[in-house]
Design a protein around this motif. Sequence first.
Motif, PDB file in Angstrom:
ATOM      1  N   TYR A 118      39.233   4.923 -26.224  1.00 17.11           N
ATOM      2  CA  TYR A 118      39.929   5.027 -27.435  1.00 17.11           C
ATOM      3  C   TYR A 118      38.777   5.040 -28.561  1.00 17.11           C
ATOM      4  O   TYR A 118      37.766   4.121 -28.304  1.00 17.11           O
ATOM      5  N   HIS A 119      38.972   5.523 -29.598  1.00 14.81           N
ATOM      6  CA  HIS A 119      38.028   5.642 -30.600  1.00 14.81           C
ATOM      7  C   HIS A 119      38.546   5.209 -31.932  1.00 14.81           C
ATOM      8  O   HIS A 119      39.546   5.722 -32.251  1.00 14.81           O
ATOM      9  N   TYR A 120      37.987   4.026 -32.653  1.00 16.45           N
ATOM     10  CA  TYR A 120      38.298   3.810 -34.037  1.00 16.45           C
ATOM     11  C   TYR A 120      37.204   4.074 -34.988  1.00 16.45           C
ATOM     12  O   TYR A 120      36.226   3.293 -34.387  1.00 16.45           O
ATOM     13  N   TYR A 121      37.315   4.610 -35.913  1.00 18.31           N
ATOM     14  CA  TYR A 121      36.274   5.136 -36.886  1.00 18.31           C
ATOM     15  C   TYR A 121      36.101   3.723 -37.760  1.00 18.31           C
ATOM     16  O   TYR A 121      37.111   2.873 -37.853  1.00 18.31           O
ATOM     17  N   LEU A 122      34.800   3.375 -38.076  1.00 15.97           N
ATOM     18  CA  LEU A 122      34.622   2.111 -38.630  1.00 15.97           C
ATOM     19  C   LEU A 122      34.319   2.214 -40.213  1.00 15.97           C
ATOM     20  O   LEU A 122      34.282   1.274 -40.972  1.00 15.97           O
TER      21      LEU A 122
END
Length: 136
Positions: A93-97
């Motif tokens: 899973y990728h979550y932008y910061l």
Amino acid sequence: MALLSSFTRSGRRLLLAAPLLLAGCGHALPDIPGFAAPAWRADRYACAGRRAALLPPLLAARPRLYEARANDVTALLGPPDEEELLANTEKAYHYYLVPGPQCGPRRPHTAGPRLRILFGPLGTVTEVQADPVPLP
């Protein structure tokens, strides 16, 4: 024939029990002190620019994330901004910061800083990584 019939019944029991055994893998996520999960979830793709400030308590609680189930991570952080399918039934899973091109039309993939959560074949967290966030 009786042996085959007995094996078939045992095999059926095993197949019926397998989902119950796998459902027991992993653990639910406890509350993370200092982490505002609703604010994180509301900042989809980091377009509001709040996620970078919310990251430190989440990373401080990194050991609590290990072995958590994918559904529990989604309940805590919301659906991932991007999902990557890896080899051997693993995923990330990728979550932008931080805000970036992903906030534009069609949400293009960008190389901006992200939180990456890797899941093993059993669907539990095996690794938590965060790219460095640029200073304001």
